[in-house]
Structure formats: structure tokens, C-alpha cells
Enzyme design. Structure first.
Site, PDB file in Angstrom:
ATOM      1  N   ASP A  89       0.804  -1.229   0.000  1.00  0.00           N
ATOM      2  CA  ASP A  89       0.000   0.000   0.000  1.00  0.00           C
ATOM      3  C   ASP A  89       0.833   1.274   0.000  1.00  0.00           C
ATOM      4  O   ASP A  89       1.758   1.423   0.789  1.00  0.00           O
ATOM      5  CB  ASP A  89      -0.916   0.035   1.216  1.00  0.00           C
ATOM      6  CG  ASP A  89      -1.750   1.302   1.230  1.00  0.00           C
ATOM      7  OD1 ASP A  89      -2.436   1.553   0.222  1.00  0.00           O
ATOM      8  OD2 ASP A  89      -1.708   2.047   2.210  1.00  0.00           O
TER       9      ASP A  89
ATOM     10  N   ASP B 174      -8.814   3.911   5.217  1.00  0.00           N
ATOM     11  CA  ASP B 174      -7.465   4.403   4.909  1.00  0.00           C
ATOM     12  C   ASP B 174      -7.015   5.367   6.003  1.00  0.00           C
ATOM     13  O   ASP B 174      -6.297   6.337   5.751  1.00  0.00           O
ATOM     14  CB  ASP B 174      -7.398   5.062   3.532  1.00  0.00           C
ATOM     15  CG  ASP B 174      -5.959   5.141   2.998  1.00  0.00           C
ATOM     16  OD1 ASP B 174      -5.042   4.641   3.696  1.00  0.00           O
ATOM     17  OD2 ASP B 174      -5.754   5.698   1.917  1.00  0.00           O
TER      18      ASP B 174
END
Lengths: 419, 309
Positions: free
Chosen positions: A146, A298
């Protein structure tokens, strides 16, 4: 510990107005005088505890922003009982030792079930595949680089193939960095305020590549935080022809747009960047028609020094745990776009299914992982009351519905609003 | 009299009325510059600091002279000679200058929005002397003063701007300022140097240099940063000069009394052939004088506002 939640609505069971919890599980009815505690929820709604498949807890290495203890407390305040931290820590979570350390700290804090995501490549450098098997033994539920998209298609192929040997989902942050030198969405606003832009094409190109690889290899791929119209369209089309692609979006992509960057407020700077209204509408369309499988946060804590600075210098990302459900409820359910059932799908069952966590059970004998939300009264979200160590949220002062009243994880109260 | 805001951050923040007030004041200030005794007392007892994070010759010098002509105490900080290189944050540096009793901080910074970021934290007025790719308001004001001395009105006037539009804060400030006063701005440059959505700033995107310049009342060339060639925005200087420069033939397409401008410094033989730079229509040297005048006007009007409070 025996707990009775009373005077409540129960998600998925219209007749019930009480929940009984015993030994960490949802239990059959027992008398109130046998309970250690009876909590009057004053008409609030009990739902399955939420699952966040994409967050950042910053420990190890970033403890000045957030620790596993403060991050999981913040998650509990948002109604989360299961969360999946990304591996971009320092050192990188690319080996079993770091994963074990994270799980140890999570156990000590005991605010949330923590399911770590391991790095897909060593050092999240995008070159050599990581020790996925050993990390799986240590407790990871997926792999991802990520924030550092795997740019080399050949390596992405090997990551997908090797991860599938261990039945580990691969989550990719899709961004072709050769197109995305900027600090916000490329468009009218970036041009007007002189900030280099990140075109939607940077995201779309890598989504297209990952769909093609997934289809060719017949191996699942999960696309992180989709923000573009093109991404939603390609994923919808791919799903229709049977490609094993899943995806998530985040609350900011259905609540905020790039024009909010016009005053150089760094709380609107994130990756992928906030897009324009037509993209926001496409995200909502994807949420409605099932193209989008999950809403993740997130959650990205940053210290004030990393946000109170020049826009292009500021770090990307915002806090998400403590606003996600209320934003989803206010902007998607209250507006009539989707039902509460669909929202719980996106914030619990969807991510749980993708990562095979088996969360969200509401039957007798299931783990008592529950969240309680006040769906009827408006509240003002105040950043100064957050449990995170950081304060980087653009939602300070927002009037929302869906305030968390109580969170229970394995029968233990992990958050309780002081009334 | 005076500006509404504490700071001059950009043309975006100025009204048409304020722009005209600056230009009218600058015309008066120009008389001071041409007089034998270049001294006024407009900024007597005030302190002005220039804080430049990027190189500059004319902008910095013209601000310094402007403040000195008006009698202020002035000081300079450059990135090489301060604690900036020790890693001090922009905000800490700005607050430090503020706390020394500074009335005006003139800042150039390579990050768009840097002056907007610090201004709310400071008592001092902040003047943007160029921020990243965003704005360079005093450059636009001096360009507009140069036009205003030749036009009676901006209404309906055609202004052509050619070159690296993407990276240019001069273009953004000019486009905003000129359109606020009713001028029509056309822009042209290689597509690799054209930003997405520039037409939303009220400008017309031309098809060629010829299309851009045709019937213009004023033509402006922009500096090409030659290092952009390394980033593959154009293949060679020769090719740029052939297809994108303002040549005498191109300039001839503008109105007969049109004049040529350039914010400087100019790459001779790249965006402008030397013959064009020096031609009768060129007002490039006069722009420099006007730079001092307009900066005197800006500093004066910012302090005039403060005296009114």
C-alpha cells in the site's frame, strides 16, 4: 462478564429489543439480576462490529503519530471491532517478527481484533516477493505494498501467483507513479492554484493492468481505495464477465471533492487525491450497484508538523476511524442512496468476506462483536474529542448522524460514550 | 484608501477596484522614481523584510528599492544565509521575522500556497513575490501598469501570452487580473506545457502562435526554463525557437500599434529572437521601471490600510 443491552433496535432482527452477552458471545436470554451490567441504549441501534480492511496504525516506527493502543482505541470509538493495518511501518511489516510484534501490542491494548496485512514485496520496494508463508503463520490476512504500487507487471504477476499458494488476497494501491508527480487531482482547481496534478488516468491505468492480470491468471485481486469513474466502470465490467476482482472506496471519495483544496488546506490532501463531482457520483453509483465491495477508512494519522505546512510538502491522508460510519450513514443512508443493510454490508460483511475473517455474526453463540449507533440524533463531530493521537481530519464541525454510543469486542466494552 | 486585505497573496484576492487603485497609485509613484530626489516618507518608521526561497534579481531588487525610496527600514533573508538551511520550518522562520516588529514580509517560495499558509499566523502583511506555479501578483500588476499607460481601458483589449503556460505563475496572475478588468487573454504553448482546464480561468486557448497573436493589442513572451528539456517537455531549443517563438513575422500579425512584453529574464534566441527583444515595439525595459512603481504602490496601500484601521 454478563451484559445486557436493553431498549435498543437490533440490526437484522426487527422483533428484538435486547441483546444478551455472556462469556464473550451473544447468548440466550437470561434474567437481569444475573447480569453484571445492564445498559439502557435509549433506542439506539445495535449492529455487527465494523471491519476496516485498510488502515494505518503507524507502530512500529511512527509512534509520534499513533500507536497501536491509541489507534485501536480510535477505531473502537468508530464502532470498529476488527481492523487491518497496512505494512508501511518502520521497519516494514515484511517479516513474521514484525507481524508478531504488532499482534503482541494489539493484544495488550485489547481494543480491537487486529488482522495485519503483510508487505507483498520485501521492504515494499516492489522487487522481491516477501515471506508470505511465514507471515501467514504469524497472522497476516492479506498482502499489500500500500502506498507503493507494484509498478512492474511481471512482479505483480509473481505476487499474485505466490500469494494464491497461501490463499492470501493481494490488495493493490493503483497508481502509475510515472503519471502522478502531483499533490492533488489534475483539473481546473489544480491549474487555478498552481499545484501539480495527479490525473485519474494514473489510477485507471494500473486498475486496468491488475484486472487484466487477474483475468489472465484467474487469481483474485483487490483494488484499494477506488476514487475514479473509470476505475468503477472497469471493475463493474470485469465483475460482469466473472473476473475475481474486488474493491473498496473510502468515505472521503463520496463526501469531498478537489475544489476543497483551493485554500491549500492540507487536510484535503490524500492519495488517491479527492476528485471532481462526476467521479464522486460514480463512486456512489458503484456503492449502490454492488461494484464496490467495501468501505475502508485508509485511516492515516499524521503529526501536526507534517500537515501544518506547505501543501505540496504535507503528507497524504486523513484520519478515518471516528468518522467513517457517521459519514456513510449521513451521506449514503440518510440521503436514500442505500439502506442501512447495504452500509453494514460495505463496512462489515464485505471486507470480512474478502479477507475471510468470518466476522459480523449476530446469532446465539457468535462472538459478541457489536457496535451501537444513535441513528436518530444529529451530533457535531469535534476533532478535539478524538481518541487518535493525531488531528488530521477535514470533518471538524461537520453535523452528522450515526454517533457511536457503545462498542463491544468479544463481550468486552471497548468504547462507551459518556452520557 | 488602501487594500481590503492585510496581505497581497494573489490577483485572485483583489477586486477590479483594488487593481485600478494600485495602478493609479503606481502612476504617481513612477514620478518619484524619475525625480532627482527619490525619497518619500510613505513608509517612514516601517520595516520591510524580503524572504526569498528562490533566486531573483529584478523582483527582489525592485521591492528593496521600492521600500527604500519610501523611507522604510529594510532587510533581506535568502535561503543560503539563514537558519532555513538548518531545517527550520517555513512557519517558524516567518514567525521569527514577524516577532522582530516587521510590518511587511515579502516572500518568494517554490511551493504554491506558501504565503497563503503563513499569512494567517502573522501580524505582518505578507506580499507574495511568486509562489510556485500559483501566482506572481506584482508581476501581473506591473504588466498591467505597462498596458494601462498605453490603453485608456482594459475592456475588450486582446492580450496574447505565449510559452510555458503550465509552470508560469506570471500567466495565472495576468489571466486573473486582466479578465477581471474585461480584457480578453489568449494563451498558447506546446501541449506538454499547457495545464488542464486553463480555459476555466477565462482565457482562450489558441491553436498556434499565429492564432494567439493575431490582432492582439499586447503580446507577452514567457521565459522557457531550459532544464524543462530534460523532462521531455520539448525536444530541443532549435525546435522550440522554430515553432513556438515570437518571431518578427508573428509579431507582425498583431495590431500595428501592439507592443511586446516579457517578464524577464529572457533567453535570447529561444522564446524571442534578439531582434524582437530590441525592436521598437518592445517595452521590456520599461516593464522593469514599472516594477518598482507598482511595488511602491502595493507597499504603500497595504500600510495605508493599516493606518486606517
Amino acid at each position: 462478564m454478563r451484559l445486557i443491552l436493553t431498549n435498543c433496535k437490533v440490526f437484522g432482527n426487527e422483533k428484538a429489543d435486547k441483546v444478551f452477552i455472556e462469556d464473550g458471545k451473544i447468548a440466550n436470554e437470561f434474567p437481569e439480576d444475573k447480569a453484571d451490567r445492564v445498559i439502557d441504549l435509549k433506542g439506539a441501534t445495535v449492529t455487527p462490529g465494523l471491519v476496516d480492511m485498510h488502515c494505518h496504525l503507524r507502530e512500529p516506527g511512527g509512534e509520534y503519530k499513533e500507536t497501536i493502543a491509541t489507534g485501536t482505541a480510535s477505531a473502537a470509538k468508530g464502532g470498529y471491532t476488527s481492523i487491518c493495518p497496512m505494512p508501511n511501518t518502520n521497519p516494514v511489516a515484511d517479516n513474521a517478527a514484525v507481524i508478531s510484534g504488532i499482534l503482541k501490542k494489539a493484544k495488550e491494548a485489547d481494543n480491537c481484533r487486529v488482522y495485519p496485512i503483510g508487505a507483498a514485496t520485501k521492504g515494499i520496494d516492489g522487487e522481491l516477493i516477501s515471506e508470505m508463508g511465514l507471515m501467514k503463520e504469524a497472522g497476516i490476512v492479506a498482502v499489500s505494498d500500500d502506498g507503493h504500487p507494484i509498478k512492474n507487471a511481471g512482479i505483480m504477476r509473481k505476487v499474485l501467483e505466490y500469494a494464491s499458494d497461501f490463499d492470501l488476497p493481494v490488495l493493490n494501491h493503483c497508481e502509475d507513479k510515472s503519471l502522478s508527480e502531483g499533490a492533488m487531482n489534475e483539473g481546473v482547481v489544480s491549474t487555478s492554484i498552481g499545484i501539480r496534478g495527479i490525473p485519474t488516468a494514473a489510477e485507471d491505468i494500473m486498475i486496468a493492468r491488475d484486472i487484466i492480470l487477474s483475468e489472465y491468471l484467474d487469481i483474485p485481486v483487490h483494488i484499494c481505495h477506488v476514487s475514479t469513474k473509470g476505475g468503477v466502470r472497469m471493475i463493474r465490467d470485469a465483475k460482469a464477465r466473472g473476473v475475481k476482482v474486488t474493491c473498496e472506496t473510502c468515505p472521503h471519495y463520496f463526501t469531498l471533492t478537489d475544489d476543497m483544496c483551493a485554500t491549500y488546506d492540507t487536510n484535503f490532501k490524500m492519495h488517491p487525491p479527492l476528485r471532481t463531482k462526476d467521479h464522486l457520483e460514480a463512486i456512489i453509483e458503484g456503492i449502490k450497484d454492488g461494484t464496490i465491495d467495501a468501505i475502508a477508512t485508509d485511516n492515516a494519522p499524521h503529526h501536526a508538523d507534517e500537515k501544518v505546512c506547505e501543501f505540496s510538502v504535507a503528507l497524504n491522508g486523513i484520519l478515518g476511524f471516528e468518522t467513517a460510519f457517521a459519514l456513510g450513514y449521513t451521506y449514503l443512508v440518510k440521503t436514500g442512496e442505500i439502506t442501512l443493510e447495504r452500509l453494514i454490508d460495505l463496512m462489515c460483511y464485505g471486507p470480512s468476506n474478502i479477507l475471510k475473517l468470518g466476522r459480523g455474526g449476530m446469532n446465539i453463540g457468535d462472538d459478541a462483536d457489536l457496535a451501537v449507533f444513535d441513528l436518530d440524533h444529529e451530533f457535531v463531530f469535534e476533532k478535539d474529542k478524538m481518541l487518535s493521537k493525531s488531528r488530521n481530519t477535514p470533518y471538524d464541525g461537520y453535523k452528522l448522524y450515526g454517533e457511536t454510543i457503545l462498542t463491544v469486542m468479544g463481550g468486552k466494552i471497548t468504547y462507551e460514550k459518556l452520557c | 484608501m488602501g487594500l481590503k486585505s492585510k496581505d497581497l497573496l494573489g490577483m485572485k484576492q483583489l477586486t477590479a477596484y483594488e487593481i485600478m487603485e494600485i495602478l493609479d497609485t503606481a502612476k504617481t509613484m513612477k514620478l518619484v522614481i524619475s525625480s532627482a530626489n527619490k525619497k518619500t516618507s510613505h513608509l517612514q518608521g516601517k520595516s520591510v523584510v524580503t524572504l526569498f526561497y528562490e533566486n531573483s534579481t529584478r523582483t527582489r531588487l525592485s521591492f528593496e528599492l521600492a521600500s527604500k525610496y519610501m523611507g522604510s527600514a529594510s532587510a533581506n533573508i535568502s535561503t543560503s544565509g539563514s537558519s532555513v538551511n538548518k531545517g527550520e520550518s517555513l512557519l517558524d522562520t516567518a514567525r521569527t521575522i514577524d516577532m522582530m516588529g516587521t510590518d511587511i514580509i515579502i516572500m518568494r517560495h517554490n511551493q504554491s500556497g506558501a504565503p497563503h499558509f503563513i499569512a494567517p499566523y502573522l501580524k505582518a502583511s505578507v506580499v507574495n513575490a511568486g509562489d510556485g506555479m500559483n501566482e506572481h501578483p506584482t508581476q501581473a500588476l506591473l504588466d498591467m501598469l505597462t498596458m494601462y499607460e498605453r490603453f485608456d481601458t482594459f475592456e475588450g483589449k486582446k492580450i496574447a501570452i505565449c510559452g510555458d503556460i503550465y509552470h508560469s505563475r506570471v500567466v495565472r496572475s495576468n489571466a486573473i487580473g486582466l479578465t477581471k478588468l474585461g480584457a480578453q487573454v489568449s494563451v498558447y504553448g506546446p501541449k506538454t506545457m499547457m495545464p488542464v482546464g486553463i480555459e476555466n480561468m477565462g482565457v482562450r486557448i489558441a491553436d498556434s502562435v499565429a492564432d494567439c497573436v493575431k490582432d492582439a493589442d499586447a503580446v507577452m513572451g514567457l521565459r522557457v526554463q531550459l532544464e524543462r528539456q530534460q523532462k521531455s517537455l520539448f525536444p530541443s531549443i532549435a525546435e522550440y525557437a522554430k515553432f513556438y517563438a515570437i518571431t518578427p513575422e508573428m509579431l507582425a500579425l498583431a495590431k500595428p500599434d501592439a507592443f511586446l512584453m516579457h517578464p524577464g529574464p529572457c533567453n535570447h534566441g529561444v522564446e524571442l529572437p534578439t531582434a524582437v527583444y530590441d525592436c521598437d515595439q518592445s517595452v521590456i525595459n520599461e516593464q522593469v521601471t514599472n516594477g518598482v512603481a507598482v511595488r511602491m504602490a502595493v507597499l504603500y496601500l497595504l500600510m495605508a490600510r493599516r493606518n486606517n484601521l
